[in-house]
Scaffold this active site. Structure first.
Site, PDB file in Angstrom:
ATOM      1  N   GLU A  26       0.933  -1.109   0.028  1.00 52.01           N
ATOM      2  CA  GLU A  26       0.073  -0.018   0.080  1.00 52.01           C
ATOM      3  C   GLU A  26       0.636   1.237  -0.022  1.00 52.01           C
ATOM      4  O   GLU A  26       2.099   1.425   0.717  1.00 52.01           O
ATOM      5  CB  GLU A  26      -1.129   0.198   1.180  1.00 52.01           C
ATOM      6  CG  GLU A  26      -1.836   1.254   1.247  1.00 52.01           C
ATOM      7  CD  GLU A  26      -2.891   1.063   2.297  1.00 52.01           C
ATOM      8  OE1 GLU A  26      -3.056   0.258   3.068  1.00 52.01           O
ATOM      9  OE2 GLU A  26      -3.702   2.172   2.470  1.00 52.01           O
ATOM     10  N   ASN A  71      -6.920   1.438   2.394  1.00 49.15           N
ATOM     11  CA  ASN A  71      -7.458   2.928   2.752  1.00 49.15           C
ATOM     12  C   ASN A  71      -6.989   3.849   1.462  1.00 49.15           C
ATOM     13  O   ASN A  71      -7.712   4.650   1.049  1.00 49.15           O
ATOM     14  CB  ASN A  71      -7.457   3.091   3.950  1.00 49.15           C
ATOM     15  CG  ASN A  71      -8.005   2.490   5.006  1.00 49.15           C
ATOM     16  OD1 ASN A  71      -8.775   1.513   4.701  1.00 49.15           O
ATOM     17  ND2 ASN A  71      -7.564   2.541   6.175  1.00 49.15           N
ATOM     18  N   ASN A 172     -11.995  -0.854  -1.460  1.00 46.14           N
ATOM     19  CA  ASN A 172     -11.465  -1.481  -0.183  1.00 46.14           C
ATOM     20  C   ASN A 172     -12.294  -1.101   0.892  1.00 46.14           C
ATOM     21  O   ASN A 172     -12.591   0.107   1.270  1.00 46.14           O
ATOM     22  CB  ASN A 172     -10.044  -0.775  -0.025  1.00 46.14           C
ATOM     23  CG  ASN A 172      -9.344  -1.327   1.118  1.00 46.14           C
ATOM     24  OD1 ASN A 172      -9.029  -2.458   1.453  1.00 46.14           O
ATOM     25  ND2 ASN A 172      -9.277  -0.164   2.309  1.00 46.14           N
ATOM     26  N   GLU A 173     -12.590  -2.158   1.930  1.00 42.37           N
ATOM     27  CA  GLU A 173     -13.267  -1.884   3.150  1.00 42.37           C
ATOM     28  C   GLU A 173     -14.601  -0.694   3.075  1.00 42.37           C
ATOM     29  O   GLU A 173     -14.289   0.106   3.899  1.00 42.37           O
ATOM     30  CB  GLU A 173     -12.258  -1.459   4.042  1.00 42.37           C
ATOM     31  CG  GLU A 173     -11.199  -2.861   4.299  1.00 42.37           C
ATOM     32  CD  GLU A 173     -10.411  -2.416   5.738  1.00 42.37           C
ATOM     33  OE1 GLU A 173     -10.278  -1.222   6.145  1.00 42.37           O
ATOM     34  OE2 GLU A 173      -9.650  -3.453   6.164  1.00 42.37           O
ATOM     35  N   TYR A 244      -7.205  -8.731  11.455  1.00 40.60           N
ATOM     36  CA  TYR A 244      -5.943  -8.314  11.963  1.00 40.60           C
ATOM     37  C   TYR A 244      -6.342  -8.728  13.501  1.00 40.60           C
ATOM     38  O   TYR A 244      -7.225  -8.463  14.025  1.00 40.60           O
ATOM     39  CB  TYR A 244      -5.568  -6.772  12.046  1.00 40.60           C
ATOM     40  CG  TYR A 244      -5.372  -6.203  10.468  1.00 40.60           C
ATOM     41  CD1 TYR A 244      -3.946  -6.670  10.150  1.00 40.60           C
ATOM     42  CD2 TYR A 244      -6.310  -5.619   9.783  1.00 40.60           C
ATOM     43  CE1 TYR A 244      -3.636  -6.161   8.786  1.00 40.60           C
ATOM     44  CE2 TYR A 244      -5.829  -5.078   8.548  1.00 40.60           C
ATOM     45  CZ  TYR A 244      -4.703  -5.484   7.975  1.00 40.60           C
ATOM     46  OH  TYR A 244      -4.328  -4.988   7.001  1.00 40.60           O
ATOM     47  N   GLU A 292      -6.590  -9.079   3.351  1.00 41.17           N
ATOM     48  CA  GLU A 292      -5.640  -8.406   4.274  1.00 41.17           C
ATOM     49  C   GLU A 292      -5.799  -9.209   5.607  1.00 41.17           C
ATOM     50  O   GLU A 292      -6.955  -9.519   6.240  1.00 41.17           O
ATOM     51  CB  GLU A 292      -6.149  -6.997   4.788  1.00 41.17           C
ATOM     52  CG  GLU A 292      -5.809  -6.085   3.415  1.00 41.17           C
ATOM     53  CD  GLU A 292      -6.051  -4.587   3.973  1.00 41.17           C
ATOM     54  OE1 GLU A 292      -5.957  -4.136   5.131  1.00 41.17           O
ATOM     55  OE2 GLU A 292      -6.610  -3.754   3.015  1.00 41.17           O
ATOM     56  N   GLN A 349       1.373  -6.363   5.795  1.00 47.17           N
ATOM     57  CA  GLN A 349       1.661  -5.574   4.306  1.00 47.17           C
ATOM     58  C   GLN A 349       3.068  -6.351   4.021  1.00 47.17           C
ATOM     59  O   GLN A 349       3.489  -7.222   4.985  1.00 47.17           O
ATOM     60  CB  GLN A 349       1.850  -4.113   4.145  1.00 47.17           C
ATOM     61  CG  GLN A 349       0.571  -3.685   4.482  1.00 47.17           C
ATOM     62  CD  GLN A 349       0.325  -2.277   4.249  1.00 47.17           C
ATOM     63  OE1 GLN A 349       1.355  -1.464   3.511  1.00 47.17           O
ATOM     64  NE2 GLN A 349      -0.803  -1.378   4.521  1.00 47.17           N
TER      65      GLN A 349
HETATM   66  O1  AHR Z   1      -3.133  -2.544   6.127  1.00 46.43           O
HETATM   67  C1  AHR Z   1      -3.456  -1.196   6.716  1.00 46.43           C
HETATM   68  C2  AHR Z   1      -4.824  -0.702   6.484  1.00 46.43           C
HETATM   69  O2  AHR Z   1      -5.681  -1.739   7.501  1.00 46.43           O
HETATM   70  C3  AHR Z   1      -5.470  -1.033   5.153  1.00 46.43           C
HETATM   71  O3  AHR Z   1      -5.196   0.289   4.426  1.00 46.43           O
HETATM   72  C4  AHR Z   1      -6.865  -1.023   5.216  1.00 46.43           C
HETATM   73  O4  AHR Z   1      -7.477  -1.623   4.132  1.00 46.43           O
HETATM   74  C5  AHR Z   1      -6.929  -1.678   6.621  1.00 46.43           C
HETATM   75  O5  AHR Z   1      -7.912  -1.025   7.463  1.00 46.43           O
END
Ligand code: AHR
Length: 501
Positions: A26, A71, A172-173, A244, A292, A349
């Site tokens: 990113e 994002n 994305n999201e 995450y 992700e 990432q």
């Molecule tokens: O990977 C960091 C961020 O986490 C990304 O930009 C977003 O898609 C997620 O919230």
């Protein structure tokens, strides 16, 4: 404690799609600038990409890389990143409140991935933009020179050959209120459907990923997927999932067993997709792009809104320890065990930003602890995932209830007879005595090739630029294969790769 595992090559889950070994770059922090790209670095190639980082990416065994966000993409104008570099505008990136110089754009990224034999996965901006910009980008990337003026623009920018980008993410999201251009499920579903329809007319060979939920705690988790797929079912191939993990309120047992949440997300989302299929009387099956996932200490991050506008520089550079690496290995096993429904996955990432690879400006690049389970899994867990019958004790966890203390995944290569076992002991106090019955493989007469572990007497041990190899995989002694039985000891908080042939 004892753990007994039964395996039979006749009982498989599915074939590993190599695309589950994907990563994510990113425009954020030092992932691109100061990560993969550092023109002044002694190892930089003629395009400014660090060769030492590229070497580590190769070693990590990544198969595809999602780009440019995240994002970031939701306010991105891809046109800013093409053409002569000196003419490219500086823009304010609203996601991370950084100044984006646009020195790297889609042409540079596609060139970098091609050099590493990686598939680029491109996301389009469905936050502040829509159908037109998405189709233009696809046309710019994939149509042959001479066909349209956008394809010719690419050629004029020195890239005559189409980039041939096969996989595209529709935003994305978009369920997240933090997302620039956040939408309701109906608003996003309509836009995603119309964008998908137009993109398919531009290039019928592409695969499309529609946005699912940003995490399983989202208030719309489940209903978001249902509504979005009601709009897009016939037009897309995959639905995304993001997750995450970090210890919450010091609950390490729940953290060590985070993969239970990932397993639950995959089954909930595929069930939801299958429900939409049933209502539509459709035989098509949607697969998951877990595009992700990682350990991320979000509690240490002040949040996007708390960031001052800045020129760039470090953001969320988590340093990972042994426990984090065990969790990462265990998450990969959850992806493998769902090989029938997970087609793509991207660890988020790749470099510096919550990443397996770290760099020092002008200096070394090094492997974090989490690098190792990823690299070994990507290298050896190829073939057919087998069903595993595991008999062993349960761990009581605050977040996931009672879950197995040990997880074991098995990947068989019917062509060579090779068998790769992955295992985690998620108990922090007791070693596991692992016993795997190989009797069903009678004709193959397996021998042990190697048993490696990622574990340490100090589960908090980390690597650093000064001690980059403090934590690395180590061979395990004492593992035996006799009379169709494999026996091994798995110390507390440890990840394992056991290869048989
Ligand atoms: O990977 C960091 C961020 O986490 C990304 O930009 C977003 O898609 C997620 O919230």
């Amino acid at each position: 404690y004892d753990v007994h595992v039964g395996l039979d090559p006749a009982f498989s889950v599915g074939t590993v799609d190599p695309r589950i070994y994907g990563s994510f770059v990113e425009h954020m922090g030092r992932c691109v600038y100061g990560g993969i790209f550092e023109p002044d670095h002694p190892t930089a190639d003629e395009h400014g990409f660090r060769k030492d980082v590229a070497e580590l990416v190769r070693e990590l065994g990544v198969t595809n890389v999602r780009y440019p966000g995240g994002n970031f993409v939701s306010n991105y104008r891809w046109e800013d990143g093409v053409g002569p570099v000196q003419d490219r505008p500086k823009r304010l990136d609203l996601a991370w409140r950084s100044i984006e110089p646009n020195t790297v754009g889609v042409d540079e990224f596609a060139h970098w991935t091609r050099g590493l034999d990686l598939d680029p996965v491109m996301a389009v901006n469905l936050g502040t933009r829509g159908v037109r910009a998405a189709v233009d980008l696809l046309e710019y990337c994939n149509l042959p020179a001479g066909s349209t003026s956008l394809a010719d623009r690419r050629a004029a920018n020195g890239r005559r050959e189409p980039h041939g980008i096969r996989t595209w993410c529709l935003g994305n999201e978009m369920d997240g209120p933090w997302q620039i251009g956040h939408k309701t499920a109906d608003e996003y579903g309509r836009l995603a459907a119309e964008t998908a329809r137009a993109m398919r007319r531009t290039d019928p060979d592409i695969e499309l990923v529609v946005c699912g939920s940003s995490n399983s705690g989202m208030p719309t988790f489940g209903s978001w997927e249902r509504t979005v797929l009601e709009h897009t079912y016939d037009l897309v191939d995959h639905i995304s999932l993001h997750a995450y993990y970090e210890p919450v309120a010091g609950d390490i047992d729940s953290f060590l067993t985070s993969s239970e949440n990932m397993r639950g997300m995959i089954s909930a989302v595929t069930a939801t997709a299958d429900h939409v299929a049933a209502v539509k009387r459709s035989r098509k099956r949607i697969t998951v792009s877990f595009d992700e996932w990682n350990v991320w200490y979000q509690s240490r991050f002040p949040g996007e809104a708390g960031l001052a506008i800045r020129p760039g520089g470090p953001l969320i550079e988590d340093v990972y320890d042994v426990t984090d690496a065990v969790v990462v290995g265990d998450l990969l096993m959850a992806l493998l065990d769902n090989a029938d429904r997970v087609a793509i996955a991207n660890q988020a990432q790749l470099v510096n930003v919550i990443a397996p690879i770290r760099t020092e400006p002008g200096n070394s690049a090094w492997r974090q602890t989490i690098f190792h389970p990823f690299a070994l899994t990507a290298k050896y867990a190829r073939g057919t995932v087998l069903q595993t019958q595991v008999r062993g004790p349960l761990l009581a966890t605050g977040q996931h209830g009672d879950v197995p203390a040990t997880r074991v995944s098995a990947v068989h290569d019917p062509a060579t007879g090779g068998l790769t076992l992955l295992a985690t002991n998620r108990d922090r106090h007791r070693p596991a005595a692992l016993n795997v019955s190989l009797r069903a493989f009678a004709g193959e007469g397996h021998r042990l090739v190697e048993h490696l572990t990622l574990g340490d007497s100090d589960p908090g041990a980390t690597n650093s630029a000064d001690r980059p190899d403090r934590v690395t995989p180590r061979p395990v002694d004492g593992t035996t294969v006799r009379d169709g039985q494999l026996e091994a000891t798995l110390p507390p908080t440890s990840w394992h790769l056991i290869r048989l042939h």
